[in-house]
Design a protein around this motif. Structure first.
Motif, PDB file in Angstrom:
ATOM      1  N   PHE A   1       6.220  11.645  17.975  1.00  9.02           N
ATOM      2  CA  PHE A   1       7.633  11.978  18.121  1.00  9.02           C
ATOM      3  C   PHE A   1       8.375  11.792  16.796  1.00  9.02           C
ATOM      4  CE2 PHE A   1       7.604  10.856  22.914  1.00  9.02           C
ATOM      5  CZ  PHE A   1       7.302  12.167  23.240  1.00  9.02           C
ATOM      6  N   LEU A   2       7.985  10.772  16.052  1.00  9.30           N
ATOM      7  CA  LEU A   2       8.621  10.495  14.769  1.00  9.30           C
ATOM      8  C   LEU A   2       8.462  11.679  13.817  1.00  9.30           C
ATOM      9  CD1 LEU A   2      10.086   8.282  13.109  1.00  9.30           C
ATOM     10  CD2 LEU A   2       7.846   7.528  12.331  1.00  9.30           C
ATOM     11  N   ILE A   3       7.263  12.186  13.723  1.00  4.85           N
ATOM     12  CA  ILE A   3       7.012  13.355  12.867  1.00  4.85           C
ATOM     13  C   ILE A   3       7.744  14.577  13.406  1.00  4.85           C
ATOM     14  CG2 ILE A   3       5.232  14.869  11.917  1.00  4.85           C
ATOM     15  CD1 ILE A   3       3.268  12.537  12.235  1.00  4.85           C
ATOM     16  N   LEU A   4       7.714  14.751  14.730  1.00  4.33           N
ATOM     17  CA  LEU A   4       8.385  15.887  15.353  1.00  4.33           C
ATOM     18  C   LEU A   4       9.875  15.892  15.056  1.00  4.33           C
ATOM     19  CD1 LEU A   4       8.173  18.281  17.462  1.00  4.33           C
ATOM     20  CD2 LEU A   4       8.829  16.573  19.181  1.00  4.33           C
ATOM     21  N   CYS A   5      10.503  14.722  15.124  1.00  2.00           N
ATOM     22  CA  CYS A   5      11.957  14.629  14.940  1.00  2.00           C
ATOM     23  C   CYS A   5      12.384  14.930  13.506  1.00  2.00           C
ATOM     24  CB  CYS A   5      12.447  13.241  15.343  1.00  2.00           C
ATOM     25  SG  CYS A   5      12.432  12.954  17.129  1.00  2.00           S
ATOM     26  N   PHE A   6      11.548  14.565  12.538  1.00  2.00           N
ATOM     27  CA  PHE A   6      11.969  14.695  11.146  1.00  2.00           C
ATOM     28  C   PHE A   6      11.366  15.901  10.427  1.00  2.00           C
ATOM     29  CE2 PHE A   6      12.808  10.164  11.947  1.00  2.00           C
ATOM     30  CZ  PHE A   6      14.118  10.075  11.449  1.00  2.00           C
TER      31      PHE A   6
ATOM     32  N   GLU B   1       9.006  19.227  11.754  1.00  2.54           N
ATOM     33  CA  GLU B   1       8.109  19.953  12.652  1.00  2.54           C
ATOM     34  C   GLU B   1       6.986  20.648  11.882  1.00  2.54           C
ATOM     35  OE1 GLU B   1       9.778  22.596  15.482  1.00  2.54           O
ATOM     36  OE2 GLU B   1      11.192  21.130  16.300  1.00  2.54           O
ATOM     37  N   ASP B   2       7.292  21.153  10.691  1.00  5.21           N
ATOM     38  CA  ASP B   2       6.266  21.832   9.898  1.00  5.21           C
ATOM     39  C   ASP B   2       5.146  20.876   9.518  1.00  5.21           C
ATOM     40  OD1 ASP B   2       7.633  24.227  10.020  1.00  5.21           O
ATOM     41  OD2 ASP B   2       8.768  23.842   8.183  1.00  5.21           O
TER      42      ASP B   2
END
Length: 276
Positions: free
Chosen positions: A163-168, A170-171
């Protein structure tokens, strides 16, 4: 009688405060994702779409004597379905996302109003879901709130890094081989569950206040998402405690009081920290 004296002798008041603290956990954790991902508008649409589920459940109960779908259950079904629809729109119709989400927001509320218009009897229960009445919380409701909190926390513990990567970024998430679409659907589902939790406290109309403001204030104190979540949980709990106390002393609606205190606190924080 003061609030804290009444709290020790009134089981209804104690149950309402426990419910508020349970909701604060969900608010602090999931609200932090909402703030950093900048999906407040999507969350607001989900919140208002739950009126369709509430209206349907009340209609079935009073017109057809069907009791298996409670207003809380109807709200949960409507919230999850609208969240999944929002996710599909975000993935496939980005250029028209705002307009489509606004349409779902409007349709969800319209369906709820139509069912309510066909439902005989008093609308006191509906009013409580719209503006919140935490004093209606039952021991069964507390068990459901606790169970949903456990589901949220366990899911977040398992998927927090993703989720952390997704929030900041997406690429970057895609480059790391993450299933971005599935994670986005999961996050929106968690938001939907949280919104239903918070409706018990402040109602449909004010739910976005307690979902986003504690996290927004926490963001002033830290740049780490995990710390932001912890601080937001504490802030949300404080708002609920102060709101309950003020509402008791002044005989105000609890949900609206919590929302008012939250909003004022955010304005003070904004002025204070933006000028430092």
């Amino acid at each position: 009688m003061t609030f804290f004296t009444a709290l020790m002798s009134n089981s209804i008041l104690m149950a309402s405060l426990i419910a508020a603290f349970l909701a604060s956990i969900a608010s602090g954790v999931i609200g932090s994702y909402v703030v950093v991902k900048r999906i407040v508008f999507i969350s607001g649409s989900i919140a208002h779409s739950v009126l369709s589920g509430i209206g349907l459940s009340l209609y079935l109960e009073r017109v057809h004597d069907i009791h298996w779908l409670t207003p809380l259950g109807g709200a949960l079904v409507a919230a999850v379905l609208s969240a999944l629809l929002m996710g599909y729109i975000h993935i496939n119709y980005k250029e028209r996302e705002d307009s489509l989400i606004a349409a779902i927001w409007s349709v969800g509320m319209a369906v709820g109003v139509l069912f309510i218009a066909q439902t005989p009897g008093s609308n006191v229960e509906l009013s409580n879901y719209l503006v919140g009445n935490i004093l209606w919380v039952t021991p069964h409701d507390l068990k459901i709130l606790a169970l949903l909190d456990i589901i949220l926390i366990l899911t977040v513990l398992k998927f927090h890094k993703q989720f952390l990567i997704l929030c900041f970024d997406e690429d970057q998430a895609r480059l790391q081989g993450l299933n971005v679409n599935a994670l986005y659907f999961l996050l929106l589902t968690l938001i939907a569950i949280t919104i239903v939790l918070l409706i018990q406290i402040v109602g449909v109309i004010l739910v976005m206040t307690i979902l986003t403001i504690p996290a927004a204030i926490a963001n002033f104190f830290t740049n780490r998402l995990s710390h932001m979540m912890a601080i937001a949980c504490v802030i949300a709990s404080a708002f609920c405690l102060i709101g309950n106390a003020v509402a008791f002393e002044l005989d105000w609606p609890i949900g609206a009081t919590i929302a008012l205190i939250s909003g004022l606190a955010y304005l003070v924080s904004l002025v204070t920290f933006r000028t430092v």
